[in-house]
Every structure is written in structure tokens, then in C-alpha cells.
Design an enzyme around this catalytic site. Structure first.
Site, mmCIF file in Angstrom:
data_model
loop_
_atom_site.group_PDB
_atom_site.id
_atom_site.type_symbol
_atom_site.label_atom_id
_atom_site.label_comp_id
_atom_site.label_asym_id
_atom_site.label_seq_id
_atom_site.Cartn_x
_atom_site.Cartn_y
_atom_site.Cartn_z
ATOM 1 N N GLY A 243 0.817 -1.213 0.000
ATOM 2 C CA GLY A 243 0.000 0.000 0.000
ATOM 3 C C GLY A 243 0.844 1.253 0.000
ATOM 4 C CB ILE A 617 12.397 -4.342 18.130
ATOM 5 C CG1 ILE A 617 13.246 -3.072 17.956
ATOM 6 C CG2 ILE A 617 12.175 -5.035 16.799
ATOM 7 C CD1 ILE A 617 12.595 -1.990 17.118
ATOM 8 N N PRO A 620 11.857 -8.738 15.966
ATOM 9 C CG PRO A 620 13.620 -9.054 17.442
ATOM 10 C CD PRO A 620 12.193 -9.415 17.225
ATOM 11 N N GLY A 690 7.713 2.409 16.052
ATOM 12 C CA GLY A 690 7.479 1.916 14.708
ATOM 13 C C GLY A 690 8.739 2.054 13.888
ATOM 14 N N GLY A 692 8.465 1.158 10.143
ATOM 15 C CA GLY A 692 8.112 0.978 8.745
ATOM 16 C C GLY A 692 8.495 2.130 7.844
ATOM 17 C CD GLU A 693 5.280 5.997 7.392
ATOM 18 O OE1 GLU A 693 5.412 7.013 8.096
ATOM 19 O OE2 GLU A 693 4.273 5.761 6.723
#
Length: 733
Positions: A243, A617, A620, A690, A692-693
Site C-alpha cells: 500500500g 522492537i 526483530p 514503529g 516501517g517509515e
């Protein structure tokens, strides 16, 4: 559950299941083809018809006439839907442009019709018979041309301008200054799975099996667009094939599938053709950025200014490319501004790490250039200007900020000390260089709910409308429930992506993992209370481990609390204002080594390293996958990805995966990821954030800086293609 004070010791801290590098529990479904993606629902309805979307052939103007008669007579055709016969439609809260255009056209490839037929081939063939005449209007398609007409954007969560101290005076009096302009291009999400939906009506209620990252948002916007109440809409999206922000909001496929199903009186499938993914949906908008930095000769920044221009359709918003500059480095005198131009290009909107990704593509080159002017090592320059408080609001500290440790560990592990002067290292025909950049991304949180069911056999089912966009939501949610309830992960079943389940945070903005698992934790803690009370334990002292509930020397199987039935509870995590009192952020240091062909200017990335500080985390193995995926996207952003704009006709020319060049396996070298040990009690009961970015923010600049070190050529316009490098290469001996 209200989270308004820092987390203390809690069941997650045991880290028996959470924090372990477990395999994805959804992996077997994906590799065996039993995971249902949006276009692959073959068993939920009979005789599904197929829809083919027709996109506008102009970028701005009106439909003068549309003739669908030949298409309607074509073999197998069941219906042709246009704005003329679709009935009154509203507009979703998250959509800038209408999802079904006409008679006004707002952008190229705006959907103007759907042809529905028994087979996909019949629908596609009939679509070619629709005749449309347009009245074209003059459009605005160039950010550079429209820059001087840009205005201060109104509304939104991010202020357009900020100012601290006296930037102009401080910059004018600084001992060393930098004043440069950088540009980033329009970019496509380029996910593998297209936007796709299957819709079916049951009376006045519609179910849409779709590909959507934010189910609760999507349900509301479908209802608004169709003019029905939300309780008449069900969205189902258990698996999403990528996405990157392009599926945050409802797109034309979902609305047109619903309209087509109503018109054809049959279930209808719609998938957007690849060209429409680039031009019909959203993209990352281009930016022009001017950065000014003033510093003393000792490397202390005294003035920091960042101005950014971007464009969008009328009613849209800016690319918030200055937001990281407001937080990342110290400096007493500061200024940032965003300006928004009206462009008649397809809608600009969120793409992985909106704001920080293009902003750091510019800022982290500027920091490198400033370090060079000062004669300082780029790592040391960043360390010298670290801050533990919000530079614009010094009374607001960071909850945790280990940027300096990321930089130091990264430099040591990467062998940064061996970096040589610009253009001095050769390996055969390759000029070799190292570059680095800081990484920063905020760590927002959102309310998130879940329902948990305890069966008499000791199994627990978790239900939440949280989505999994390839990020591992199924697994970390199962890990959270297992940890909280003292069960093995095999005893947990996770059901996601259905609007009949409690509303979650959804997948986006790097808030998904932390928020959604915190919501599941809240529901599981409520179940613990119900179980302990039923089994006559004190909920405050009862321990849950190994499938049992224990206290005071007494131990009872958890399953006994359900008996022959089920125990069902529901709760949500609701966040207070800790994120207002402190800055919640994630940090990284990115390092890259490149080789640049001295004959052609071709760049090859040789190795990459990211060191990240991102809270606890949760898994991992999955977190590393998130980081290396983001690093890979950073390679594309640095070297190849660009939606080329036809500034005469107003559309993206390279609107497929042949012309829009993303990295492939051969482009990606060894990638290493290191996570610092961290648990942020201010972020959530999970003490996570987070990644992811974060793994993308700063990576393109690290590659750009490595190219400069390899060649001595400084490129300020992305992507850094060979024609921008070759003219500055040294003469070949």
C-alpha cells in the site's frame, strides 16, 4: 483503557513471546495461495461480473458528450455506469477529487465510466466502444511554473509557518552559511497489488472485499460517497499486497464496484489498470525546497531555515516537507514555511513517510554541504548539533532520543573512519564513496480497539479491523495476546481487516504496530480481569503463564474460565496527551557506499547500513524486513523513481512498471540493520514505536552524499540519474 501516564511494569515486559523473532503466522497462507487478496475472492459470491474503468482523456475541462450505446449493445454487457446514471453521489472526507468524474474533469484518468460485463474481456472490449467528447480547459501542470503563485496553506494538522528568534539577522551574521535549493519529483507508490474490489449488495447493504489500509476510514467514506449510513457498509480486507499510503483512502475501484453491482444486480469485481494507478489514484507530490543554514566556525548551528513548495488539486494539502527540520537539530534562530500551488495533476497525498521522506532528501544533503563548508566530518557535525528538547519549544523534551548513539554505532560498524577525500578512491572503472544521513520519523499513536474470545479449549481469538499490508500485523498481534494471557502463540487466532470488528488504528503513518498491539493489550487485560474474577482470584495479583492462572499457591487452567462456552470482551486503547508533553520520535543513522562508473556515470549501491532507535522492537525479524524494504525504496528514490509530467497535456507519462523504474534484486546490495535496545514508556503499554517509515527517511540523501564523496559531483535534483553526474566526472586517464 486510558493511557495517560507513562507505562510501568506490565505483562509485556516478560518478553517471552513479544520481542522474539518469530516467523509470520500468515506466511504459509501467502506462499500457498490461500491468503485472499482483494481480486481473489472466488468463493464468497456466485457469478461475479467484471467491471472495466474508463479514465478521462483530458486533465482539465468538461465532458461535452458521452455515448455508451454501442457499449451497452456489446456481447455480455450488463451495465454502463456514468455520473449521468449513478444517482447523486457525495464525496469522501479523505478524497480531494471525486471518484466518479463528470461532467467536470479534475485530473487526467479521473474515472468517468465503468463498463460491467459477464467476463473481464467483454468489459474491456465494450469499454473501447464508449465515445467521449471533451471541452478542454487550460490547466496548471508545472510546480516550477506555478511556484510564485503558491499560497500559504490553510487548515491541516501541521502549521504552515513557524518562527523562533530572528532567523534573518542570525543568518546574515553567521560566520559560515549555506543557501541552496533542492528538488524532489512526483513519485508513485508502485505497489504490486492494484487497487481492487469486489462488491455485492444484499438489499440495501453493500459488502466490499477490497484492498484498504484504514478500514474504519474507508467504511465512512464509502457511506458518504454512496449517500447511505455507515451501518449499511461492510469492508473486508484481510490481506493487502502493498500500500505504502496509496490505499489509506477509498479509491475509485471500491465505489465503482458498488455502483456497478447495484446497476447490474450482481456482484462486480473491479481492478484499476496499471496506468490508472499512477494517474487515477494518489502519488507523492513533487517539492522545491530552499534550505539556509548559518553556523559558527566551531560547527554550532545558529540559524536554520527551510522553505518548501508543493502542489495539489484545489482543496488539497501540501507535502509537509519541513516538519523534520523543526525537530531534528539545535539552533536558536529558526524559520520554516510551506507554500501550496494549485496544480491540475492527479491528487497528491500520503506516500510512505509523507513529509519526512522528501524533506530529509533535501535537509540531509544540506547538512552534508554545511559540514564540508566547515571542514567537519558529517557525523561529528550532526552530533555537535544534537538536541534533547524540541528546538522550537525547549520546554518539551523528547521522550527518548538516541540519535547520537545511532550515529556513533553506525560510523564504527560501517568503517566510516576509513572514508577518503572526494573523488580519491577507485576500484577499476568505479569511483567509490561513502555517504551518511540521519533518519527521523515521528511516532504518532491513535485510538485502537479489539475484541478477544476465550474458548473452552483454551484458545483465544482476536478480532480487530487492523490491516496487514505485508508488515506482519497478524504475528505481532498474536504475540501480544499470547504474552498478555500467558499462552503459546499457537493458541492464538487473529482475524483482521473486517469492519464488523472493532475499529483499530489501521496501517499508516508508522502508528499501526504500536497502536494496534496496545489496543489488543487493552482487550486482553480486560479479559484477564474477567477471567480472574470468575475463577475467584484477585485480578491485581493473578499471574497468567503456561495456560494457567495462579495466585496464592493455587493454579487453575485458563480454559476453565470459559467452561463449555466463550468469554468475550472488548476494549480499546485511548491515548492522553503524553505526546503533547514530550516529543515521540524514532531515529536512525543511514550509511551507504556506492560505486560510480567513471565512463558512464552509472551508480551502483555497494552496501548499506541502518542503525535505528525505535522503542521496543516487537518482532526483530519482521522489523528488519520493514527496514530493508524501506532502505530499498530509498535506493529507488535516490537513483530512479520519478513520475515524468507531460506539462502540456497534464499527466504522468511513465504510468506503468516498465517506465516507472523501481529497484530490482540486482540493484540491492548487502543491507545490514541494527536496533538499539530501547523501551519507551511514554509511547504506549507496549513501549514500542514503529520502523516501517523510519527505514526510508534519510536513505536517499545518504546515497546522494556517497555519490558526492565518490565523484566530487553535488546533485541537488532527484533522482540522481547518470546525465546529472557524468558532466562533472574527472577526466579518464
Amino acid at each position: 483503557m486510558k493511557f495517560d501516564t507513562p507505562a510501568g511494569q506490565n505483562p509485556i515486559d516478560a518478553m517471552r513471546v513479544v520481542g522474539q523473532p518469530l516467523d509470520r503466522i500468515d506466511g504459509p497462507h501467502k506462499v500457498t495461495g490461500t491468503a485472499h487478496y482483494a481480486y481473489e475472492w472466488h468463493d464468497v459470491t456466485e457469478r461475479a461480473a467484471y467491471g472495466h474503468v474508463i479514465g478521462a482523456g483530458i486533465a482539465k475541462g468538461r465532458i461535452a458528450s458521452i455515448d455508451t450505446s454501442a457499449a451497452e449493445r456489446a456481447p455480455g454487457v450488463l451495465a454502463v455506469v456514468t455520473a449521468q446514471n449513478a444517482g447523486k453521489l457525495g464525496q469522501g472526507r479523505m478524497n480531494t477529487a471525486k471518484l466518479l468524474g463528470g461532467p467536470e474533469i479534475q485530473h487526467y484518468h479521473q474515472a468517468i465510466a465503468l463498463v460491467v460485463a459477464d467476463t473481464f474481456e467483454q468489459a474491456r472490449a465494450a469499454a473501447s466502444l464508449v465515445r467521449v467528447a471533451y471541452t478542454r480547459s487550460r490547466g496548471r501542470f508545472s510546480l516550477e511554473t506555478e511556484k510564485d503563485n503558491a499560497v500559504k496553506p490553510q487548515g491541516g494538522d501541521t502549521p504552515a509557518d513557524t518562527a523562533v528568534g530572528d532567523f534573518d539577522a542570525a543568518f546574515a551574521s553567521a560566520e559560515v552559511t549555506l543557501d541552496e535549493t533542492y528538488s524532489t519529483p512526483d513519485q508513485s507508490h508502485a505497489m504490486m497489488e492494484p487497487m481492487a474490489s469486489l462488491a455485492e449488495w444484499d438489499g440495501d447493504k453493500v459488502t466490499i472485499w477490497t484492498s484498504n489500509q484504514m478500514i474504519a476510514w474507508g467504511k465512512g467514506d464509502v457511506a458518504r460517497t454512496l449517500g447511505i449510513t455507515p451501518d449499511k457498509v461492510r469492508l473486508v480486507s484481510p490481506y493487502i499486497g502493498g500500500g505504502f499510503g496509496g490505499k489509506l483512502f477509498v479509491r475509485a475501484d471500491a465505489v465503482l464496484a458498488a455502483l456497478g453491482a447495484k446497476a447490474a444486480k450482481r456482484a462486480v469485481k473491479v481492478a484499476l489498470q496499471r496506468p490508472l494507478i499512477a494517474n487515477n489514484t494518489t502519488h507523492r507530490p513533487a517539492t522545491l525546497q530552499r534550505i539556509r543554514i548559518g553556523a559558527n566556525k566551531d560547527g554550532r548551528i545558529t540559524a536554520m531555515g527551510h522553505e518548501s513548495w508543493s502542489g495539489d488539486l484545489e482543496g488539497g494539502g501540501p507535502e509537509v516537507a519541513v516538519q523534520q527540520t523543526r525537530l531534528l537539530y539545535a539552533g536558536e534562530h529558526r524559520m520554516s514555511k510551506m507554500r501550496l500551488a494549485t496544480l491540475d495533476l492527479p491528487e497528491g497525498n500520503a506516500m510512505r513517510a509523507p513529509g519526512e521522506t522528501p524533506g530529509m532528501m533535501a535537509l540531509e544533503i544540506a547538512m552534508d554541504e554545511m559540514a564540508e563548508k566547515l571542514g567537519m566530518d558529517p557525523v561529528e557535525f550532526r552530533i555537535r548539533n544534537d538536541t534533547q528538547v524540541d528546538p522550537e519549544k525547549p520546554e518539551r523534551p523528547f521522550s527518548q532520543r538516541q540519535l547520537v548513539e545511532c550515529l556513533r554505532q553506525g560510523a564504527e560498524k560501517f568503517g566510516w573512519a576509513s572514508r577518503q577525500a572526494n573523488g580519491s578512491v577507485r576500484d577499476g572503472r568505479w569511483l567509490v564513496g561513502m555517504g551518511m544521513a540521519a533518519g527521523f520519523r515521528g511516532a504518532p499513536v491513535m485510538k485502537s480497539g479489539a475484541r478477544v474470545r476465550l474458548d473452552g479449549d483454551g484458545r483465544v481469538t482476536v478480532e480487530t479491523d487492523m490491516t496487514d499490508i505485508g508488515t506482519g500485523s497478524y504475528t505481532i498481534i498474536a504475540q501480544t495476546a499470547a504474552e498478555t494471557l500467558g499462552l503459546p502463540i499457537e493458541a492464538i487466532e487473529v482475524k483482521l481487516g473486517d469492519s464488523d470488528f472493532p475499529a483499530s488504528a489501521g496501517s499508516g503513518g508508522q502508528w499501526g504496530a504500536n497502536s494496534a498491539t496496545a489496543g489488543v493489550y487493552a482487550a486482553c487485560m480486560k479479559l484477564r480481569e474477567v477471567v480472574a474474577t470468575k475463577l475467584e482470584f484477585d485480578p491485581a495479583t493473578a499471574e497468567f503463564a503456561d495456560g494457567k492462572v495462579s495466585a496464592g499457591g493455587k493454579s487453575v487452567a485458563l480454559a476453565d474460565a470459559a467452561g463449555d462456552g466463550q468469554l468475550v470482551v472488548e476494549d480499546a486503547i485511548e491515548f492522553g496527551d503524553l505526546d503533547k508533553q514530550k516529543v515521540l520520535g524514532t531515529f536512525a543513522a543511514h550509511f551507504a557506499e556506492v560505486g560510480v562508473d567513471m565512463h558512464t556515470g552509472e551508480t551502483r549501491v555497494r552496501r548499506m547500513l541502518s542503525v535505528a532507535a525505535a522503542g521496543r522492537i516487537l518482532n526483530p525479524k519482521q522489523a528488519r524486513s520493514q527496514m530493508i524494504g524501506a532502505m530499498t525504496m530509498g535506493v529507488g528514490g535516490a537513483l530512479s523513481e520519478e513520475l515524468a509530467v507531460d506539462t502540456t497535456m497534464g499527466f504522468f507519462v511513465n504510468h506503468d512498471l516498465a517506465g516507472y523504474e523501481v529497484p530490482v534484486h540486482a540493484d540491492i546490495p548487502l543491507q545490514e540493520v541494527v536496533f538499539l535496545d530501547e523501551a519507551d514508556a511514554d509511547s504506549s503499554p507496549m513501549k514500542a514505536k514503529g520502523v516501517g517509515e523510519l527505514g526510508l527517511c534519510g536513505v536517499p540523501a545518504a546515497i546522494a552524499n556517497a555519490i558526492h564523496n565518490a565523484t566530487g559531483v553535488r546533485v541537488r535534483e532527484y533522482p540522481i540519474t547518470l546525465e546529472k553526474v557524468i558532466g562533472g566526472l574527472p577526466d579518464i586517464a
